[in-house]
Design an enzyme around this catalytic site. Sequence first.
Site, PDB file in Angstrom:
ATOM      1  N   ARG A  40       0.804  -1.225   0.000  1.00 44.45           N
ATOM      2  CA  ARG A  40       0.000   0.000   0.000  1.00 44.45           C
ATOM      3  C   ARG A  40       0.834   1.270   0.000  1.00 44.45           C
ATOM      4  O   ARG A  40       0.319   2.360   0.227  1.00 44.45           O
ATOM      5  CB  ARG A  40      -0.981  -0.012   1.177  1.00 44.45           C
ATOM      6  CG  ARG A  40      -2.051  -1.065   0.949  1.00 44.45           C
ATOM      7  CD  ARG A  40      -3.110  -1.152   2.004  1.00 44.45           C
ATOM      8  NE  ARG A  40      -4.126  -2.092   1.555  1.00 44.45           N
ATOM      9  CZ  ARG A  40      -4.026  -3.410   1.646  1.00 44.45           C
ATOM     10  NH1 ARG A  40      -2.959  -3.961   2.199  1.00 44.45           N
ATOM     11  NH2 ARG A  40      -4.982  -4.204   1.190  1.00 44.45           N
ATOM     12  N   HIS A  72       3.189 -10.646  -6.179  1.00 41.03           N
ATOM     13  CA  HIS A  72       2.077  -9.801  -6.662  1.00 41.03           C
ATOM     14  C   HIS A  72       2.499  -8.345  -6.539  1.00 41.03           C
ATOM     15  O   HIS A  72       3.045  -7.930  -5.524  1.00 41.03           O
ATOM     16  CB  HIS A  72       0.828 -10.079  -5.824  1.00 41.03           C
ATOM     17  CG  HIS A  72      -0.433  -9.518  -6.407  1.00 41.03           C
ATOM     18  ND1 HIS A  72      -0.650  -8.164  -6.536  1.00 41.03           N
ATOM     19  CD2 HIS A  72      -1.544 -10.121  -6.914  1.00 41.03           C
ATOM     20  CE1 HIS A  72      -1.847  -7.976  -7.089  1.00 41.03           C
ATOM     21  NE2 HIS A  72      -2.407  -9.146  -7.340  1.00 41.03           N
ATOM     22  N   TYR A  75      -0.428  -2.220  -4.870  1.00 41.62           N
ATOM     23  CA  TYR A  75      -1.726  -1.768  -5.382  1.00 41.62           C
ATOM     24  C   TYR A  75      -1.739  -0.368  -5.988  1.00 41.62           C
ATOM     25  O   TYR A  75      -2.636  -0.038  -6.749  1.00 41.62           O
ATOM     26  CB  TYR A  75      -2.760  -1.812  -4.248  1.00 41.62           C
ATOM     27  CG  TYR A  75      -3.084  -3.207  -3.796  1.00 41.62           C
ATOM     28  CD1 TYR A  75      -3.483  -4.174  -4.718  1.00 41.62           C
ATOM     29  CD2 TYR A  75      -3.000  -3.564  -2.457  1.00 41.62           C
ATOM     30  CE1 TYR A  75      -3.784  -5.461  -4.302  1.00 41.62           C
ATOM     31  CE2 TYR A  75      -3.306  -4.858  -2.042  1.00 41.62           C
ATOM     32  CZ  TYR A  75      -3.694  -5.793  -2.968  1.00 41.62           C
ATOM     33  OH  TYR A  75      -4.001  -7.067  -2.566  1.00 41.62           O
ATOM     34  N   HIS A 112      -1.813  -6.031 -11.875  1.00 42.10           N
ATOM     35  CA  HIS A 112      -3.132  -5.519 -12.246  1.00 42.10           C
ATOM     36  C   HIS A 112      -2.922  -4.539 -13.396  1.00 42.10           C
ATOM     37  O   HIS A 112      -1.922  -3.825 -13.421  1.00 42.10           O
ATOM     38  CB  HIS A 112      -3.787  -4.804 -11.069  1.00 42.10           C
ATOM     39  CG  HIS A 112      -4.216  -5.750  -9.992  1.00 42.10           C
ATOM     40  ND1 HIS A 112      -4.850  -5.332  -8.843  1.00 42.10           N
ATOM     41  CD2 HIS A 112      -4.119  -7.107  -9.902  1.00 42.10           C
ATOM     42  CE1 HIS A 112      -5.112  -6.384  -8.086  1.00 42.10           C
ATOM     43  NE2 HIS A 112      -4.681  -7.469  -8.699  1.00 42.10           N
ATOM     44  N   GLU A 151      -3.191 -10.029 -14.836  1.00 42.44           N
ATOM     45  CA  GLU A 151      -4.342 -10.597 -14.124  1.00 42.44           C
ATOM     46  C   GLU A 151      -5.638  -9.993 -14.661  1.00 42.44           C
ATOM     47  O   GLU A 151      -5.769  -8.771 -14.743  1.00 42.44           O
ATOM     48  CB  GLU A 151      -4.214 -10.342 -12.612  1.00 42.44           C
ATOM     49  CG  GLU A 151      -5.382 -10.953 -11.833  1.00 42.44           C
ATOM     50  CD  GLU A 151      -5.222 -10.841 -10.319  1.00 42.44           C
ATOM     51  OE1 GLU A 151      -4.217 -10.300  -9.835  1.00 42.44           O
ATOM     52  OE2 GLU A 151      -6.147 -11.308  -9.622  1.00 42.44           O
ATOM     53  N   ASP A 184      -7.968 -15.062 -12.503  1.00 45.45           N
ATOM     54  CA  ASP A 184      -8.641 -14.976 -11.202  1.00 45.45           C
ATOM     55  C   ASP A 184     -10.112 -15.347 -11.386  1.00 45.45           C
ATOM     56  O   ASP A 184     -10.840 -14.675 -12.129  1.00 45.45           O
ATOM     57  CB  ASP A 184      -8.482 -13.560 -10.639  1.00 45.45           C
ATOM     58  CG  ASP A 184      -8.996 -13.437  -9.212  1.00 45.45           C
ATOM     59  OD1 ASP A 184     -10.173 -13.781  -8.976  1.00 45.45           O
ATOM     60  OD2 ASP A 184      -8.239 -12.980  -8.340  1.00 45.45           O
ATOM     61  N   HIS A 187     -12.677 -12.632 -10.258  1.00 48.97           N
ATOM     62  CA  HIS A 187     -12.717 -11.502 -11.192  1.00 48.97           C
ATOM     63  C   HIS A 187     -13.441 -11.890 -12.489  1.00 48.97           C
ATOM     64  O   HIS A 187     -14.221 -11.105 -13.032  1.00 48.97           O
ATOM     65  CB  HIS A 187     -11.304 -11.023 -11.515  1.00 48.97           C
ATOM     66  CG  HIS A 187     -10.540 -10.552 -10.312  1.00 48.97           C
ATOM     67  ND1 HIS A 187      -9.212 -10.175 -10.378  1.00 48.97           N
ATOM     68  CD2 HIS A 187     -10.914 -10.401  -9.017  1.00 48.97           C
ATOM     69  CE1 HIS A 187      -8.807  -9.808  -9.166  1.00 48.97           C
ATOM     70  NE2 HIS A 187      -9.813  -9.936  -8.324  1.00 48.97           N
ATOM     71  N   HIS A 221      -5.693 -17.722  -9.726  1.00 50.77           N
ATOM     72  CA  HIS A 221      -6.153 -17.234  -8.430  1.00 50.77           C
ATOM     73  C   HIS A 221      -7.532 -17.831  -8.212  1.00 50.77           C
ATOM     74  O   HIS A 221      -8.477 -17.468  -8.909  1.00 50.77           O
ATOM     75  CB  HIS A 221      -6.259 -15.702  -8.420  1.00 50.77           C
ATOM     76  CG  HIS A 221      -4.945 -15.020  -8.233  1.00 50.77           C
ATOM     77  ND1 HIS A 221      -4.783 -13.664  -8.402  1.00 50.77           N
ATOM     78  CD2 HIS A 221      -3.742 -15.507  -7.856  1.00 50.77           C
ATOM     79  CE1 HIS A 221      -3.518 -13.349  -8.147  1.00 50.77           C
ATOM     80  NE2 HIS A 221      -2.871 -14.447  -7.823  1.00 50.77           N
ATOM     81  N   ASP A 234     -15.305  -6.770  -6.938  1.00 53.48           N
ATOM     82  CA  ASP A 234     -14.084  -7.505  -6.625  1.00 53.48           C
ATOM     83  C   ASP A 234     -14.067  -7.823  -5.134  1.00 53.48           C
ATOM     84  O   ASP A 234     -13.362  -7.180  -4.362  1.00 53.48           O
ATOM     85  CB  ASP A 234     -12.856  -6.689  -7.037  1.00 53.48           C
ATOM     86  CG  ASP A 234     -11.560  -7.438  -6.768  1.00 53.48           C
ATOM     87  OD1 ASP A 234     -11.618  -8.604  -6.343  1.00 53.48           O
ATOM     88  OD2 ASP A 234     -10.488  -6.849  -6.992  1.00 53.48           O
ATOM     89  N   HIS A 236     -13.720 -11.170  -2.651  1.00 58.30           N
ATOM     90  CA  HIS A 236     -13.444 -12.609  -2.613  1.00 58.30           C
ATOM     91  C   HIS A 236     -14.215 -13.289  -1.484  1.00 58.30           C
ATOM     92  O   HIS A 236     -14.376 -12.727  -0.412  1.00 58.30           O
ATOM     93  CB  HIS A 236     -11.949 -12.861  -2.408  1.00 58.30           C
ATOM     94  CG  HIS A 236     -11.091 -12.235  -3.473  1.00 58.30           C
ATOM     95  ND1 HIS A 236      -9.718 -12.359  -3.496  1.00 58.30           N
ATOM     96  CD2 HIS A 236     -11.394 -11.478  -4.556  1.00 58.30           C
ATOM     97  CE1 HIS A 236      -9.232 -11.704  -4.541  1.00 58.30           C
ATOM     98  NE2 HIS A 236     -10.225 -11.157  -5.195  1.00 58.30           N
ATOM     99  N   GLU A 266      -6.780 -16.448  -2.571  1.00 55.83           N
ATOM    100  CA  GLU A 266      -6.669 -15.126  -1.928  1.00 55.83           C
ATOM    101  C   GLU A 266      -7.968 -14.902  -1.162  1.00 55.83           C
ATOM    102  O   GLU A 266      -8.663 -13.912  -1.349  1.00 55.83           O
ATOM    103  CB  GLU A 266      -6.490 -14.034  -2.987  1.00 55.83           C
ATOM    104  CG  GLU A 266      -5.310 -14.256  -3.911  1.00 55.83           C
ATOM    105  CD  GLU A 266      -5.284 -13.282  -5.077  1.00 55.83           C
ATOM    106  OE1 GLU A 266      -4.259 -12.620  -5.273  1.00 55.83           O
ATOM    107  OE2 GLU A 266      -6.297 -13.183  -5.804  1.00 55.83           O
TER     108      GLU A 266
HETATM  109 ZN    ZN Z   1      -4.387  -9.341  -7.978  1.00 51.85          ZN
HETATM  110 ZN    ZN Z   2      -6.321 -12.244  -7.812  1.00 58.75          ZN
HETATM  111 ZN    ZN Z   3      -9.682  -9.443  -6.342  1.00 57.60          ZN
END
Ligand code: ZN
Ligand code: ZN
Ligand code: ZN
Length: 287
Positions: A40, A72, A75, A112, A151, A184, A187, A221, A234, A236, A266
């Site tokens: 972050r 990964h 963000y 992403h 992704e 994913d 997603h 994912h 989005d 999970h 995840e």
């Molecule tokens: Zn991701």
């Molecule tokens: Zn993912």
């Molecule tokens: Zn996600």
Amino acid sequence: MCVGYKVGFHVSIAGGISNSVDNAKSIGCTAFQIFSRNPRGWAAKPLAPDDVAAFKSKLAASGIERNCTMVHMPYLPNLSGPSGEMHKKSIDTLAGEIRRAGELGIPYLIIHLGSHLGQGHEAGVIQLINAVNLAIDLEGRKGADVMVLLENNAGQKNSIGATFEELRTILDKLQGARVGICFDTCHAFASGYDLRTTRSVEKTLDAFDKTIGLKEMKVVHLNDSKGILGSNLDRHEHIGLGNIGGEGIAAFLTHKRILQIPIIMETPIDEKRNDAKNLRAFCELAS
Ligand code: ZN
Ligand code: ZN
Ligand code: ZN
């Protein structure tokens, strides 16, 4: 029960990257994903050489294959946004993460694709291509041996890479670069690809194969979805407890191609389940 699968979770690096191997082992992972630093923030301290050495020796002793580990991206970067300071910082971060994954001997970096922020899909894709090419060129020339995995996303407003067609276009334009796809399930479902039944899983994976090619899918994912089909949400959910559900996940996991790909969950950790319980649910659905 779970024999044959390379499966695990996104695990913590708190206290040092090498701790991720212990965390993965302690919950029975045969594959795992990490952030290489705080996801972050923008700033990242260089990797400490003793932490890198400890990570490598622990991984070698763990029985987990190196090609079942992945980093990964953080963000904040937006690789599809308009040119300017933010885009430049995003490219720097991507290059940095390719470098860090390379230093750790981790073969995959999952990214992403970001948002075009109202500039339109065509403009967003151009920005993304430029960013990925620049970062891969820079780090590749310095010897990083890392494949960048795009992704698919949940199809939120202005986002790039929700449809198989757009992902195919991006792969075509990145020809020559070492790239692939991280698929994913949450997603995909949120962006409108049904995965609830054996039939719909077959249909979705056929569409993926025809448009992109299943051989491009390097990591899965596996997440169930709190949102309904096409919700663009989005969020999970635990394996089998969301809107995809057990039948769809079982059909997905027993597909012949999926069997050969490292699978990362995840999923949340809450009063309903922890990672160990999701792994148990996975194994039950996969058997
Ligand atoms: Zn991701
Ligand atoms: Zn993912
Ligand atoms: Zn996600």
